[in-house]
Design an enzyme around this catalytic site. Structure first.
Site, short mmCIF file in Angstrom:
data_model
loop_
_atom_site.label_atom_id
_atom_site.label_comp_id
_atom_site.label_asym_id
_atom_site.label_seq_id
_atom_site.Cartn_x
_atom_site.Cartn_y
_atom_site.Cartn_z
N CYS A 46 0.64 -0.87 0.10
CA CYS A 46 -0.38 0.06 -0.37
C CYS A 46 0.37 1.04 0.17
CB CYS A 46 -1.14 0.03 1.78
SG CYS A 46 -0.46 0.07 2.81
N CYS B 27 3.57 1.78 2.70
CA CYS B 27 4.46 1.34 2.53
C CYS B 27 6.00 1.79 1.91
CB CYS B 27 4.15 -0.13 1.77
SG CYS B 27 3.01 -1.33 2.24
N ASP C 63 -6.02 23.33 -30.57
CA ASP C 63 -5.36 24.10 -32.06
C ASP C 63 -5.88 23.43 -33.18
OD1 ASP C 63 -3.04 25.16 -33.85
OD2 ASP C 63 -2.37 22.98 -33.35
N ASP D 265 -1.00 19.57 -30.84
CA ASP D 265 0.27 18.47 -31.09
C ASP D 265 1.22 19.47 -32.09
OD1 ASP D 265 -0.54 19.66 -33.77
OD2 ASP D 265 0.37 18.73 -35.10
N ASP E 214 2.00 24.43 -29.14
CA ASP E 214 1.11 24.21 -28.61
C ASP E 214 1.96 23.85 -27.66
OD1 ASP E 214 -0.63 24.62 -30.89
OD2 ASP E 214 -0.43 22.96 -31.34
#
Length: 699
Positions: free
Chosen positions: A16, A19, A397, A591, A595
């Site tokens: 978990c 841990c 875009d 892309d 951008d």
């Protein structure tokens, strides 16, 4: 002089997030360790360190001291003591389970009145010995943690077991030990359910490659394959490397990398990717990337490291777990103070299960991230899922994002005596080193007309504006009209722009030489995807483009969304900040290089895989498959994940509150409290497992 090195260390025994916190704390205290990220999903730690100050033995000792282990690697031999320790732990665990099962049957029989008096046959000292033997692996971990001033989830139940022994209930203590082992198992089962998607993904990576050297083929371990090696792939085999096809023809199933269900044709010059499947044909591929550097390797790395970007709700759960255990200890103390009932006090300690609070968020996040990675949607962390679930503004875009990104040249208008062929050849030559889709359209058009491109020198990319280069001794500029402010745009340009076409202005040695118009094709699924996004709560959708007003208007009006045109990269960032300053949660989809800044600035940036590596690196989510329906899909997935997380937290909180109340008032005996503490783990597993099966539709 200090040198920084980054290493990966496998960690065994983590069940978990509590841990991972213990392991991270143990390693971070070592001198020379600069940064530590511990990942539950991939069971490893990524450590930045100074190798002159900290050695692997130090790390292994720190991890072992925290109650976990570092598996042997690379042929390291186990020491006899380590092997004996492993055997002892397995033996004690097996004995504990066996004795616990026997005692459970005995106690159950006693409850039913079938075995009255049978427990009297076993003397109390023998019962105590059975408890200590069966629970020794857990008790040792609790003691080790206590010496480090740490409280772990088993601390409470161990105290409860010893409290039961103190009041003479050794059978209850034995059942507590049994259910502690059952609890360990259910926690591992819960975590493993979320890990499985990541492990399944990792298992797709090929381990060997058939390399051709001097005309002979030989199998190499993937770690020994180098760039420029020629790899041979036959039908039905996985492609082991990223590279370029230099010989052969075939159909490649790229679902493991892009999520695309239909095979794609690959021939000479095609790019292929590691972990994809060659369905038909035989290929020879020149290696360009291998292992962790391949596209598939980066996918795995992104999925594994997504855990480092914790959601706010997960950080809350982690902090809650830190304070929860002391609170339970306080409730137990008050219970004993007011009731003087040691059994009720033991029950309070036994029913509390802090690990479920810590598991509630990461299990759901890991399940979603793993399942989406197999579909071709890479999510860099749970924090972005949480943010995306609340998004209300979508900025987009145009070129390569809303459109296919492969515009075609539609018009060539020569001015000042330059013929069309010369104009196109000069423009395509100047743009030959540009990655922009319009540059690709120029080159394709020149190739289709049989024109030979000339060498371009002094190439200069003008961000958001165009390019400039020397071609055959002349300075050629290709781009927006704003690059040639000294010239009034000819009437032909206005006519072409009114048609929604992008117009490139071409100048030669500072004089306007002509116009080249191109148009792009809108992706067919975009209208439906945008409508679905609105249905999911996106209140405003806006197109941000560097194209002119007419082109932006043509696309925006056809989709029924607002738009802004003639934007530079800094303009897109400014618009993102405007929305954020108004309290909106902004999603940016893009892309290209232009951008990347806006993708990074947005609350959630989504990059299309067809775009540049810079955009993908800047984004928080990457769509490996160019399907716009994945945008509403990932929004819906985020909302669904947060519903599951809230359900997990609500269920766990209610369960613990009710359990603590019943135990404190004496309505819950210690034995039943021990049995019930494993139920929340199974509840979280069942609820979160729904996320492993992503719906086929995009909602």
């Amino acid at each position: 002089m200090n040198q920084t090195q980054t290493i990966e260390v496998p960690i065994a025994g983590m069940d978990c997030t509590e841990c991972t916190q213990h392991v991270q704390h143990a390693i971070s205290t070592l001198s020379g360790v600069q940064k530590v990220d511990v990942f539950l999903s991939s069971e490893k730690a990524i450590i930045q360190l100074d190798p002159s100050l900290v050695k692997m033995a130090d790390i292994r000792q720190a991890v072992t001291g925290a109650g976990y282990s570092v598996p042997q690697q690379n042929g390291e031999s186990k020491t006899p003591n380590a092997a004996l320790g492993d055997f002892s732990r397995r033996m004690f665990t097996a004995l504990g389970l066996a004795f616990g099962a026997i005692i459970l049957l005995v106690v159950a029989g006693e409850w039913l009145g079938l075995l009255d008096g049978l427990t009297q046959i076993i003397p109390f000292p023998v019962g105590v010995a059975l408890v200590l033997i069966g629970g020794s692996p857990i008790f040792f971990n609790v003691i080790r943690a206590a010496l480090k001033r740490q409280v772990i989830s088993h601390t409470l139940m161990s105290i409860g077991a010893f409290a039961a022994l103190f009041v003479g209930e050794w059978t209850t203590a034995m059942v507590v030990v049994f259910f502690m082992h059952i609890g360990n198992y259910t926690e591992r089962l819960t975590t493993e359910g979320a890990r499985r998607a990541v492990k399944d993904l990792t298992a797709l990576a090929p381990q060997t490659a058939r390399v051709e050297i001097d005309g002979e083929e030989k199998d190499f371990p993937i770690a020994e394959v180098r760039n420029d090696h020629i790899v041979v792939i036959r039908p039905g085999e996985k492609i082991p490397v990223d590279g370029e096809v230099i010989s052969g023809q075939g159909a490649v199933d790229q679902a493991s990398v892009t999520g695309e269900s239909m095979p794609v044709e690959a021939g000479v010059g095609s790019r292929v990717f590691a972990a994809t499947l060659l369905k038909q044909g035989t290929l020879k591929v020149r290696t360009q990337a291998v292992g962790a550097e391949s596209a598939f390797g980066r996918v795995i790395k992104m999925v594994e490291e997504a855990e480092a970007h914790r959601a706010d709700v997960q950080q809350f759960a982690d902090k809650f777990s830190t304070y929860y255990l002391p609170v339970v200890m306080g409730i137990a103390a008050l219970t004993f103070l007011f009731s003087r009932n040691p059994l009720a006090t033991a029950a309070v300690l036994l029913v509390a299960c802090s690990c479920t609070i810590a598991l509630a968020t990461p299990i759901a996040m890991l399940a979603t991230i793993g399942a989406n990675a197999k579909r071709g949607v890479l999510i860099k962390g749970g924090k972005y899922l949480e943010t995306l679930a609340r998004a209300d503004v979508l900025l987009i875009d145009k070129t390569g994002t809303l459109t296919l990104g492969k515009p075609i040249v539609t018009d060539i208008i020569s001015l000042n005596g330059m013929d069309e062929a010369s104009l196109l050849s000069a423009a395509a030559s100047a743009d030959r080193y540009s990655e922009h889709p319009l540059a690709d359209a120029l080159r394709r058009s020149a190739h289709e007309r049989g024109l030979q491109l000339q060498e371009a020198t002094n190439f200069e990319s003008l961000a958001g504006m165009g390019v400039r280069a020397n071609v055959n001794g002349a300075t050629i500029t290709v781009g927006k009209q704003s690059l040639l402010k000294e010239f009034a745009p000819p009437t032909q340009a206005q006519t072409l722009e009114a048609q929604g076409k992008t117009v490139l202005f071409v100048s030669k040695d500072g004089a306007l030489a002509g116009l080249i118009a191109a148009s792009d094709t809108l992706r067919s699924e975009v209208p439906e995807a945008l409508q679905e996004a609105k249905r999911l709560g996106i209140k405003r959708i806006e197109l941000l483009t560097g194209d002119n007003e007419q082109t932006a208007s043509s696309v925006g009006n056809s989709l029924g969304i607002s738009f802004r045109a003639n934007l530079l990269p800094e303009d897109k960032i400014r618009i993102v900040k405007e929305y954020q300053s108004q309290g909106h949660i902004v999603v940016m989809v893009g892309d290209g290089i232009n951008d990347a800044p806006a993708l990074a600035q947005a609350n959630v940036g989504i990059a299309m895989k067809a775009g540049t590596d810079i955009a993908i690196e800047a984004a928080h989510i990457t769509l490996m498959h160019e399907d716009w329906m994945l945008v509403p899909h990932v929004i819906a997935t985020a909302q669904r994940t947060m519903r599951v997380v809230k359900g997990n937290l609500g269920f766990t909180a209610a369960y613990n509150i009710i359990g603590l109340a019943l135990a404190a008032f004496g309505f819950l005996p210690p034995m039943l409290a021990a049995a019930l503490q494993s139920i929340p783990d199974l509840g979280i597993l069942g609820n979160s497992a729904r996320l492993l099966k992503q719906q086929n539709n995009h909602a």
